[in-house]
Design an enzyme around this catalytic site. Structure first.
Site: not given
Length: 143
Positions: A46, A52, A55-56, A60
């Site tokens: 990723h 990067i 986003g999740v 978290e």
């Protein structure tokens, strides 16, 4: 300290996403830090040519910081597990990349100890710029 965090949160490597807590107000709020490094496993996919922080994982990390506050409140025990029940109003403002320091702030907006339900909001900053804004996170304490 990391050892105190490990007594409160059940998360461990590679999913422990808080490096340290720099401010803490019991039952109300916390400020924590996550240093983003190239050697984290998610960057292998990723994205290999443009890493990067997903986003999740930012959400978290904010949730884990909220957990540090919630798991020390009446009706919860350190080491217990909170599950996500909802996340609303999430906005990403800039990418979080290796070399960044994500400074996160969370606020506990409500805690219903009888039901084990917490609501929180949070923001993450890089170099003083807003990177992620979570309007509402809802957690349920596993019983």
């Amino acid at each position: 300290s990391r050892s105190k965090m490990y007594k409160i949160l059940p998360h461990r490597y590679p999913f422990a996403l808080i490096d340290k807590v720099i401010e803490y107000e019991a039952g109300k709020r916390a400020v924590g830090v996550k240093t983003i490094t190239f050697n984290e496993p998610q960057f292998g996919g990723h994205f290999p040519d443009r890493p990067i922080m997903p986003g999740v994982m930012q959400i978290e990390a904010l949730a884990q910081l909220a957990g540090i506050v919630c798991l020390q409140m009446e009706g919860a025990e350190p080491g217990a597990v909170f599950f996500f029940a909802a996340v609303d109003g999430v906005k990403w403002k800039r990418p979080v990349v290796p070399g960044d320091v994500l400074v996160m702030e969370v606020e506990i907006n409500s805690w219903k100890s009888k039901f084990g339900i917490a609501k929180a909001s949070g923001k993450g900053y890089v170099d003083g710029q807003l990177a992620v804004d979570v309007g509402s996170m809802t957690f349920a304490l596993a019983k």
